[in-house]
Motif scaffolding. Sequence first.
Motif, mmCIF file in Angstrom:
data_model
loop_
_atom_site.group_PDB
_atom_site.id
_atom_site.type_symbol
_atom_site.label_atom_id
_atom_site.label_comp_id
_atom_site.label_asym_id
_atom_site.label_seq_id
_atom_site.Cartn_x
_atom_site.Cartn_y
_atom_site.Cartn_z
ATOM 1 N N ILE A 148 20.086 -23.291 22.209
ATOM 2 C CA ILE A 148 19.738 -22.363 21.143
ATOM 3 C C ILE A 148 18.396 -21.734 21.476
ATOM 4 O O ILE A 148 17.412 -22.444 21.714
ATOM 5 N N ILE A 149 18.382 -20.411 21.520
ATOM 6 C CA ILE A 149 17.168 -19.654 21.795
ATOM 7 C C ILE A 149 16.783 -18.918 20.519
ATOM 8 O O ILE A 149 17.612 -18.245 19.901
ATOM 9 N N LEU A 150 15.528 -19.035 20.132
ATOM 10 C CA LEU A 150 15.004 -18.358 18.941
ATOM 11 C C LEU A 150 13.970 -17.341 19.413
ATOM 12 O O LEU A 150 12.971 -17.720 20.027
ATOM 13 N N ILE A 151 14.234 -16.086 19.151
ATOM 14 C CA ILE A 151 13.325 -15.010 19.561
ATOM 15 C C ILE A 151 12.806 -14.322 18.309
ATOM 16 O O ILE A 151 13.574 -13.997 17.402
ATOM 17 N N SER A 152 11.501 -14.072 18.291
ATOM 18 C CA SER A 152 10.902 -13.358 17.170
ATOM 19 C C SER A 152 9.852 -12.389 17.692
ATOM 20 O O SER A 152 9.046 -12.746 18.558
ATOM 21 N N VAL A 153 9.890 -11.180 17.175
ATOM 22 C CA VAL A 153 8.873 -10.182 17.501
ATOM 23 C C VAL A 153 7.753 -10.339 16.484
ATOM 24 O O VAL A 153 7.994 -10.368 15.285
ATOM 25 N N GLY A 154 6.529 -10.451 16.956
ATOM 26 C CA GLY A 154 5.391 -10.568 16.049
ATOM 27 C C GLY A 154 4.354 -11.550 16.547
ATOM 28 O O GLY A 154 4.432 -12.052 17.666
ATOM 29 N N LYS A 155 3.397 -11.823 15.703
ATOM 30 C CA LYS A 155 2.330 -12.754 16.046
ATOM 31 C C LYS A 155 2.882 -14.167 16.175
ATOM 32 O O LYS A 155 3.932 -14.487 15.625
ATOM 33 N N SER A 156 2.126 -15.025 16.882
ATOM 34 C CA SER A 156 2.557 -16.418 16.970
ATOM 35 C C SER A 156 2.520 -17.057 15.592
ATOM 36 O O SER A 156 1.984 -16.486 14.651
ATOM 37 N N HIS A 157 3.113 -18.232 15.501
ATOM 38 C CA HIS A 157 3.246 -18.903 14.210
ATOM 39 C C HIS A 157 1.885 -19.040 13.514
ATOM 40 O O HIS A 157 0.936 -19.549 14.088
ATOM 41 N N GLU A 158 1.822 -18.600 12.270
ATOM 42 C CA GLU A 158 0.615 -18.752 11.458
ATOM 43 C C GLU A 158 0.467 -20.208 11.047
ATOM 44 O O GLU A 158 1.458 -20.921 10.888
ATOM 45 N N THR A 159 -0.760 -20.627 10.809
ATOM 46 C CA THR A 159 -1.007 -22.031 10.495
ATOM 47 C C THR A 159 -0.285 -22.487 9.232
ATOM 48 O O THR A 159 0.130 -23.631 9.151
ATOM 49 N N TYR A 160 -0.101 -21.582 8.271
ATOM 50 C CA TYR A 160 0.515 -22.008 7.012
ATOM 51 C C TYR A 160 1.988 -22.376 7.154
ATOM 52 O O TYR A 160 2.540 -23.013 6.264
ATOM 53 N N VAL A 161 2.642 -22.023 8.263
ATOM 54 C CA VAL A 161 4.035 -22.413 8.479
ATOM 55 C C VAL A 161 4.253 -23.163 9.792
ATOM 56 O O VAL A 161 5.333 -23.696 10.014
ATOM 57 N N ARG A 162 3.249 -23.206 10.640
ATOM 58 C CA ARG A 162 3.395 -23.795 11.974
ATOM 59 C C ARG A 162 3.926 -25.227 11.925
ATOM 60 O O ARG A 162 4.855 -25.579 12.661
ATOM 61 N N ASP A 163 3.350 -26.062 11.069
ATOM 62 C CA ASP A 163 3.769 -27.461 11.012
ATOM 63 C C ASP A 163 5.242 -27.591 10.621
ATOM 64 O O ASP A 163 5.976 -28.397 11.192
ATOM 65 N N GLY A 164 5.677 -26.801 9.659
ATOM 66 C CA GLY A 164 7.076 -26.846 9.239
ATOM 67 C C GLY A 164 8.012 -26.384 10.341
ATOM 68 O O GLY A 164 9.045 -27.015 10.593
ATOM 69 N N TRP A 189 11.648 -21.571 21.462
ATOM 70 C CA TRP A 189 11.115 -20.414 20.740
ATOM 71 C C TRP A 189 10.506 -19.463 21.758
ATOM 72 O O TRP A 189 9.742 -19.886 22.632
ATOM 73 N N ASN A 190 10.819 -18.189 21.634
ATOM 74 C CA ASN A 190 10.193 -17.137 22.433
ATOM 75 C C ASN A 190 9.610 -16.116 21.462
ATOM 76 O O ASN A 190 10.354 -15.448 20.749
ATOM 77 N N ILE A 191 8.295 -16.039 21.440
ATOM 78 C CA ILE A 191 7.622 -15.085 20.566
ATOM 79 C C ILE A 191 7.226 -13.867 21.408
ATOM 80 O O ILE A 191 6.537 -14.013 22.421
ATOM 81 N N ILE A 192 7.683 -12.703 20.991
ATOM 82 C CA ILE A 192 7.316 -11.456 21.666
ATOM 83 C C ILE A 192 6.117 -10.886 20.924
ATOM 84 O O ILE A 192 6.225 -10.506 19.754
ATOM 85 N N ALA A 193 4.989 -10.841 21.600
ATOM 86 C CA ALA A 193 3.743 -10.385 20.975
ATOM 87 C C ALA A 193 3.859 -8.914 20.563
ATOM 88 O O ALA A 193 4.529 -8.118 21.229
ATOM 89 N N PRO A 194 3.193 -8.554 19.470
ATOM 90 C CA PRO A 194 3.194 -7.144 19.052
ATOM 91 C C PRO A 194 2.590 -6.265 20.156
ATOM 92 O O PRO A 194 1.699 -6.697 20.881
ATOM 93 N N LEU A 195 3.102 -5.062 20.271
ATOM 94 C CA LEU A 195 2.565 -4.122 21.253
ATOM 95 C C LEU A 195 1.141 -3.750 20.879
ATOM 96 O O LEU A 195 0.834 -3.551 19.698
ATOM 97 N N LYS A 196 0.280 -3.639 21.872
ATOM 98 C CA LYS A 196 -1.134 -3.323 21.614
ATOM 99 C C LYS A 196 -1.313 -1.931 21.019
ATOM 100 O O LYS A 196 -2.191 -1.708 20.228
#
Length: 157
Positions: free
Chosen positions: A3-19, A35-42
Amino acid sequence: MKIILISVGKSHETYVRDGIEDFYKRLNKYFPAEWNIIAPLKNAASLSETELKSKEGEQIFSQLQQDDFLVLLDERGKQFSSPQLANFIQQRANESTKRLVFLIGGAFGVSNEIFKRAGYVWSLSNLVFPHMLVRLILTEQLYRACTILRNEKYHHV
C-alpha cells in the motif's frame, strides 16, 4: 500487495503526526506500506490553478508504476462504508495487485490526466477536510479495513 500513500503538500503537522504514525505502524502489520509526501512547489503562488495541477501531476506520475491500482481521494468520488473498504482492499489483493496507491491531491485537486489514470475515485465524506486530517483518516480507515478482514475486535458494527 504493498500500500502506497501519496499526498501533495507539507509534511505531517505535529498536531496529527503521532496519530498518522500510530496507524501507519499498525497498517504495516497487515500490508507493507509507505508514505510519499510531495512537497509543495516553490513557485506555486505564481502559477495558475491549471499549471499547478499539471506540475503536481508530473510529480505524481513520477511516483506511479504502470501496474499500480490508483485510488484518488476526491470529493466527487463514491463513498465506502468501512466494511466496503475492506472488501475493496481484499478484491485488489485477490487480483494480485502489486501496489495499491491512495492519492491525496493538492489544494486544487489533480490534473485531468491523473483523474483519468485513477482506477477508483473515493470520497471520504461530503464534508471537506484539511489535508492533514485526510491523511489521518485515510491511515486509520486502511488499518480498520485490515482488522475487518481479519475479524479482529477493532471495528464494531
